[in-house]
Structures are given as structure tokens and as C-alpha cells.
Design a protein around this motif. Structure first.
Motif, short mmCIF file in Angstrom:
data_model
loop_
_atom_site.label_atom_id
_atom_site.label_comp_id
_atom_site.label_asym_id
_atom_site.label_seq_id
_atom_site.Cartn_x
_atom_site.Cartn_y
_atom_site.Cartn_z
N LYS A 160 9.12 12.36 -0.46
CA LYS A 160 9.61 13.70 -0.76
C LYS A 160 8.52 14.59 -1.37
O LYS A 160 8.54 15.81 -1.17
CB LYS A 160 10.80 13.63 -1.71
N CYS A 161 7.61 13.98 -2.11
CA CYS A 161 6.61 14.79 -2.81
C CYS A 161 5.19 14.56 -2.31
O CYS A 161 4.27 15.28 -2.73
CB CYS A 161 6.66 14.51 -4.32
N CYS A 162 4.99 13.55 -1.45
CA CYS A 162 3.62 13.22 -1.00
C CYS A 162 3.58 13.01 0.51
O CYS A 162 4.59 12.71 1.15
CB CYS A 162 3.11 11.95 -1.70
N ASP A 163 2.38 13.13 1.02
CA ASP A 163 2.11 12.80 2.42
C ASP A 163 1.75 11.32 2.46
O ASP A 163 0.66 10.93 2.06
CB ASP A 163 0.97 13.67 2.94
N LEU A 164 2.68 10.48 2.93
CA LEU A 164 2.55 9.02 2.84
C LEU A 164 2.09 8.44 4.17
O LEU A 164 2.61 8.77 5.23
CB LEU A 164 3.89 8.40 2.44
N TYR A 165 1.11 7.53 4.06
CA TYR A 165 0.62 6.77 5.22
C TYR A 165 0.74 5.28 4.89
O TYR A 165 0.28 4.84 3.83
CB TYR A 165 -0.85 7.09 5.53
N LEU A 166 1.37 4.53 5.82
CA LEU A 166 1.47 3.07 5.68
C LEU A 166 0.51 2.42 6.66
O LEU A 166 0.32 2.91 7.78
CB LEU A 166 2.91 2.61 5.97
N MET A 167 -0.11 1.32 6.23
CA MET A 167 -1.11 0.66 7.08
C MET A 167 -1.09 -0.84 6.86
O MET A 167 -0.75 -1.31 5.77
CB MET A 167 -2.51 1.23 6.79
N GLU A 168 -1.47 -1.57 7.93
CA GLU A 168 -1.52 -3.03 7.81
C GLU A 168 -2.37 -3.65 8.92
O GLU A 168 -2.54 -3.06 10.00
CB GLU A 168 -0.11 -3.61 7.87
N THR A 185 14.92 0.13 10.96
CA THR A 185 16.22 -0.42 10.56
C THR A 185 16.52 -0.11 9.10
O THR A 185 17.67 0.16 8.73
CB THR A 185 16.24 -1.94 10.78
N ALA A 186 15.50 -0.12 8.27
CA ALA A 186 15.69 0.18 6.85
C ALA A 186 15.98 1.66 6.60
O ALA A 186 16.44 2.02 5.52
CB ALA A 186 14.45 -0.25 6.07
N GLY A 187 15.72 2.51 7.59
CA GLY A 187 16.02 3.94 7.45
C GLY A 187 14.87 4.77 6.91
O GLY A 187 15.08 5.91 6.49
N ILE A 188 13.67 4.24 6.93
CA ILE A 188 12.53 4.99 6.40
C ILE A 188 12.22 6.21 7.27
O ILE A 188 11.85 7.28 6.76
CB ILE A 188 11.30 4.07 6.29
N PHE A 189 12.39 6.07 8.57
CA PHE A 189 12.07 7.19 9.47
C PHE A 189 13.18 8.25 9.50
O PHE A 189 12.92 9.40 9.90
CB PHE A 189 11.82 6.66 10.88
N ASP A 197 4.00 7.92 13.54
CA ASP A 197 2.57 8.17 13.70
C ASP A 197 1.78 7.94 12.41
O ASP A 197 0.55 7.82 12.45
CB ASP A 197 2.34 9.61 14.18
N LYS A 198 2.48 7.91 11.28
CA LYS A 198 1.81 7.68 10.01
C LYS A 198 1.84 6.21 9.58
O LYS A 198 1.51 5.88 8.44
CB LYS A 198 2.44 8.55 8.91
N VAL A 199 2.24 5.34 10.50
CA VAL A 199 2.15 3.89 10.28
C VAL A 199 0.97 3.39 11.11
O VAL A 199 1.02 3.39 12.34
CB VAL A 199 3.45 3.18 10.67
N LEU A 200 -0.10 3.00 10.43
CA LEU A 200 -1.38 2.65 11.09
C LEU A 200 -1.58 1.14 11.08
O LEU A 200 -1.26 0.46 10.10
CB LEU A 200 -2.53 3.36 10.37
N PHE A 201 -2.17 0.64 12.19
CA PHE A 201 -2.43 -0.80 12.31
C PHE A 201 -3.91 -1.01 12.67
O PHE A 201 -4.52 -0.19 13.35
CB PHE A 201 -1.54 -1.43 13.39
#
Length: 267
Positions: A160-168, A185-189, A197-201
Motif C-alpha cells: 500500500k505504501c511502497c513499490d514492492l518487488y519479490l525475487m528468488e 492463491t494467497a491473494g497477493i495479486f 511482473d514484479k516477481v523476478l526469478f
């Protein structure tokens, strides 16, 4: 006091003389002239003189310096009412002070805590394994990917307050698909502001380090101490998630916590 009493006595003597004179005149008048022969003017003058003598006498009976009896009583009542008001006003003031100091303290919301902890940072990068996911190695992702339910509330507040990027780092495309499916499934999207597009591998740890340096976030969250050490001089703040030695800081701008939810006070 002596002068006023003497003047009063003189006035009394004067009135007595005047009364005697009026009585004498009236007796002469009635003796020489019959009542039926008196005109209206004479009768009115006699009556007016008598009334004036009576009122003057009654006025002189009440001395000017003598206080009235009922006034002190009224003054006493007013004093009692004012004293009662003075007694009650401190009580009311005390109640106001008590109400002011014993008001319930409002607890900060999770969103406020997140913004405060992140020091109003606008961009955050975060590793998935060991932070967002239950799994802790790329090999486990080949079997399954499970989102930790306890981290969802914090994660949504961050979006809500930040531009979040997840990576693994993953070993194959199937692992990547499992991670994306678990997040969806968890409802993050849907509930949060995160997009796929902000989930990087990547396939190596160096690749994750390159992602972070290219994005230049205000905060990076990781479980690998080596990456935290390498990024310490490039990233403003970091959170190192580790269950081994919580609280130990490898650098002034690197914080340590057992979990992301514990760092934000939700655990």
C-alpha cells in the motif's frame, strides 16, 4: 454620630411645635366656623398638612445610618452561593483533568507501524524463500510452494505504501510456476498492489544481487548474510531475516529479526 442625633432631636421638636400649631389652628377653625361652612380648599389644606406631618414623622423614625435587617441575610445567601460555586468549581476542574489524563491511548495501526519502520521508504525488494514462503531452499520449490499466512497482513501493508518487488533463485520453470500459483492463491495479486511482473526469478545468488542493485530500493529483505554484507554499502537499509542470532547487526544500516512480521511487531 452626636451631630446627627442632635439634628434629629431638633427636627422632632420642630415637628411637635408644628403639630401643636396645626392642632391649635384647627380647634380655632372648627370653633369659629361650622364644618358645613368650610370650603373644599380649606379642608384639602388641612388634610394635606396632616398627611405631611405624619409621613415626616415616620421618615424620621428610621435613622439614615441604621442598617436594614434583611440585607445582611440576603448578602449571606449570596456569599453562601458564591462559596458553594467556589467549592464545586475545583471538583469540576479535577474531573476535567482526570478525563484528560485518563483518556484511552490510541494504538497505532499496522499501516502506521510499517511506514514508520520503513522510514517512509518508497521502494522495497524482498526475497521469497524463508521470508514469504514456508520453503527455505530452491530444491523444496521443485515440490511445492506455500505462502506463510502470518506474513500476508504485513505484505499487503507494504504494497500500500511502497513499490514492492519479490525475487528468488529457482532451478527450473516448474518451480517458478509453483511460486506464482502460490502467490495468486494467497491473494497477493488481487488484494495487494503487486503484479506478476514484479516477481523476478534468477538462477544464481549473484543474479539476485544484480536485481537489487539495478532496482536501487530503499529497503532490501534477505536471509543470506553474504548478500546483506555485499549490499550494505549500496542499499540505504536492509532487514536480515535469521533465526540463528536475532538482534545482531552486521552493519549500521542492516537490521536483524527472526521474521518480517516480528520486525513490524505482528508476531
Amino acid at each position: 454620630m452626636a451631630e446627627s442625633s442632635s439634628s434629629t432631636e431638633e427636627i422632632v421638636r420642630l415637628i411637635k411645635r408644628l403639630s401643636g400649631y396645626v392642632a391649635f389652628k384647627m380647634s380655632n377653625l372648627f370653633s369659629t366656623t361650622p364644618i358645613r361652612n368650610l370650603d373644599s380648599r380649606s379642608i384639602g389644606a388641612i388634610a394635606g398638612l396632616a398627611i405631611a406631618v405624619v409621613f415626616t414623622w415616620r421618615a424620621l423614625r428610621t435613622q439614615p445610618g441604621e442598617p436594614q435587617r434583611r440585607r445582611p441575610k440576603r448578602r449571606m445567601q449570596s456569599d453562601e452561593s458564591s462559596s458553594a460555586a467556589d467549592v464545586s468549581s475545583p471538583h469540576e476542574d479535577n474531573n476535567g483533568v482526570q478525563d484528560h489524563f485518563f483518556q484511552p491511548v490510541k494504538q497505532p495501526t499496522l499501516g502506521q507501524i510499517v511506514r514508520q519502520k520503513l522510514s517512509e521508504g518508497r521502494k522495497v525488494t524482498c526475497r521469497l524463500l524463508g521470508v514469504i514462503l514456508e520453503e527455505s531452499s530452491p530444491e523444496e520449490l521443485q515440490k511445492q510452494a506455500t505462502v506463510r499466512s502470518s506474513v500476508m497482513e504485513v505484505l499487503l501493508e507494504i504494497t500500500k505504501c511502497c513499490d514492492l518487488y519479490l525475487m528468488e533463485r529457482v532451478l527450473d520453470d516448474e518451480s517458478e510456476a509453483k511460486v506464482l500459483q502460490a502467490l495468486e492463491t494467497a491473494g497477493i495479486f488481487t488484494s495487494g498492489g503487486l503484479v506478476k511482473d514484479k516477481v523476478l526469478f534468477c538462477s544464481t545468488e549473484i543474479g539476485r544481487t544484480s536485481f537489487v542493485r539495478q532496482l536501487e530500493p530503499d529497503w532490501h529483505i534477505d536471509t543470506n548474510p553474504e548478500i546483506s554484507t555485499q549490499l550494505a554499502r549500496f542499499i540505504k537499509f536492509q532487514l536480515h531475516v535469521s533465526a540463528a542470532k536475532p538482534g545482531e547487526r552486521t552493519a549500521p544500516n542492516v537490521f536483524t529479526s527472526q521474521s518480517i512480521e516480528q520486525f513490524f511487531g505482528c508476531a
